[in-house]
Design a protein around this motif. Structure first.
Motif, PDB file in Angstrom:
ATOM      1  N   LEU A 142       4.394  -2.703  10.341  1.00  0.00           N
ATOM      2  CA  LEU A 142       4.532  -1.708   9.408  1.00  0.00           C
ATOM      3  C   LEU A 142       3.190  -0.747   9.521  1.00  0.00           C
ATOM      4  N   LEU A 143       2.899  -0.179   8.325  1.00  0.00           N
ATOM      5  CA  LEU A 143       2.081   0.805   8.408  1.00  0.00           C
ATOM      6  C   LEU A 143       0.615   0.792   8.178  1.00  0.00           C
ATOM      7  N   TYR A 185       8.533  -2.378  12.059  1.00  0.00           N
ATOM      8  CA  TYR A 185       8.557  -0.948  11.976  1.00  0.00           C
ATOM      9  C   TYR A 185       9.373  -0.378  12.956  1.00  0.00           C
ATOM     10  N   CYS A 235       9.003   5.950  12.564  1.00  0.00           N
ATOM     11  CA  CYS A 235       8.127   5.387  11.852  1.00  0.00           C
ATOM     12  C   CYS A 235       6.989   4.550  12.562  1.00  0.00           C
ATOM     13  N   PHE A 236       7.530   3.835  13.662  1.00  0.00           N
ATOM     14  CA  PHE A 236       6.729   3.143  14.438  1.00  0.00           C
ATOM     15  C   PHE A 236       5.781   3.974  15.421  1.00  0.00           C
TER      16      PHE A 236
END
Length: 407
Positions: free
Chosen positions: A16-17, A45, A62-63
């Protein structure tokens, strides 16, 4: 030129982030970041994207922004054979970063205690949503949930329209910064003592620390913030601090001496508000009085007038226009890189300068397991051992153009 973190090896078990952005920052400064991903699917992600749009067929919006300067090893952590690989990597690693829910890495056999025994110099950072223990320990932790619980959304937006979340993943990005600065501090301590340590970072405390002024005021000033019903930009400030409509867009006006604002607006009758308490108590009324004037000229015209008086003002840009802003262009804040599937990409560049050890973007975001074979070779596995891992599906490599020789 050399890079500040050159020679450091990071094992990145994040997705994810929050975690990936942190390890990307370490990679930007020269660290060798090995991203451990699940064979086949990889980082979660990779399957999430904005607008349901993809680049290069299936590359995520997003990735891609938070996974440059990394090598990917696609390894099934639940397989018996994975333990030997992780142990080999951990013995040579300097830093481990993971953001599974509390207890997952321990159950897999790769928690802090297990890897610390193999490598006492290892710096092991666990990043969670709510912390490693406590009543929310097992709850899912996510950016929006943390913004809400931490009170951020209640301090944003207009009173009549309800709370508003910050329009970016604030919690995750602040958590990433806390990962990086705690890891760098641990590295300095290790240089002096030779000892590694465990670090625990969570989204909740990262956001609470970010809101230090607000909470200090609430707890020590005895007064809670209330959202205004206008475009005043902070619930603790009075006019003119806010975002104002112009003839062709919007203008930010920060803290400024009220008489100078009145001079710029050319409306001397507004001097009737020239009192700090009035500017707070009647801030909604003052806001609308200002905006009734700002809508009569363009943003550029107001900038010329107000900057000539040394007022604190700036244009409000659409995101699509930010890269063309003269100061953004001057700073080279964006640059282009080449990705094997997504092609030419514009990305944000490293946001600071270092005279002796500047960072660099050396690698685009990796494909799933793109570097599996070379990483395993560096671990000392023989070609036969590596082939066996591929045959069992413990390790995989995503290929752009599969061929008979591709494992």
């Amino acid at each position: 030129m050399p890079q500040a973190l050159e020679g450091l090896k990071v094992l990145d078990f994040t997705q994810l982030l929050q975690g990936p952005y942190a390890t990307q920052m370490l990679g930007d400064l020269g660290a060798d970041v090995i991203k451990i991903e699940k064979p086949g699917s990889g980082d979660i992600y990779r399957k999430l994207t904005f607008f349901n749009e993809w680049i290069g067929g299936d590359e995520s919006l997003c990735f891609l922004p938070c996974n440059r300067n990394k090598r990917s090893l696609a390894l099934d952590l639940k397989s018996p054979e994975a333990a030997d690989v992780i142990q080999r990597l951990a013995r040579e690693a300097d830093i481990v970063v993971e953001n599974f829910r509390p207890g997952v890495m321990d159950r897999l056999g790769y928690g802090y205690e297990a890897l610390h025994k193999l490598n006492p110099r290892l710096i092991y950072c666990s990043a969670t949503g709510w912390g490693p223990d406590g009543p929310y320990r097992d709850r899912p932790g996510q950016d929006l949930l943390v913004q809400g619980l931490a009170g951020v959304v209640m301090a944003s937006g207009q009173r009549s329209h309800g709370p508003v979340a910050v329009g970016t993943a604030l919690s995750d990005q602040l958590g990433a910064l806390h990962i990086v600065y705690s890891v760098l501090a641990a590295l300095y301590y290790r240089e002096k003592t030779g000892h590694g340590q465990r670090i625990e970072v969570n989204l909740l405390q990262s956001v609470l620390a970010y809101c230090m002024q607000d909470f200090f005021t609430v707890h020590n000033g005895g007064r809670s913030f209330e959202r205004p019903d206008s475009g005043i930009a902070h619930p603790g400030n009075g006019a003119p601090f806010g975002i104002y409509r112009t003839a062709d867009g919007y203008l930010s006006i920060a803290m400024n001496p009220w008489p100078k604002v009145v001079e710029a607006l050319g409306e001397p009758d507004l001097l009737r508000y020239d009192d700090q308490q009035v500017l707070f108590d009647q801030r909604d009324e003052v806001f609308h009085a200002i905006e009734a004037v700002t809508v009569t000229r363009t943003t550029a015209e107001w900038l010329d007038i107000m900057l000539a008086l040394d007022l604190w003002v700036a244009p409000v840009n659409e995101q699509k226009d930010v890269a063309d802003d003269p100061q953004v262009r001057h700073l080279h804040a964006f640059r282009e890189i080449e990705h094997p599937k997504a092609g030419r990409l514009r990305v944000t560049d490293i946001p600071f300068r270092m005279s002796e050890t500047p960072g660099d973007i050396r690698r685009p975001p990796p494909l799933i397991g793109e570097h599996s074979r070379e990483i395993l070779e560096e671990c000392g596995l023989s070609p036969e051992q590596i082939d066996a891992l591929y045959e069992k599906g413990t390790v995989t490599t995503e290929a752009l153009t599969p061929s008979p020789s591709q494992p």
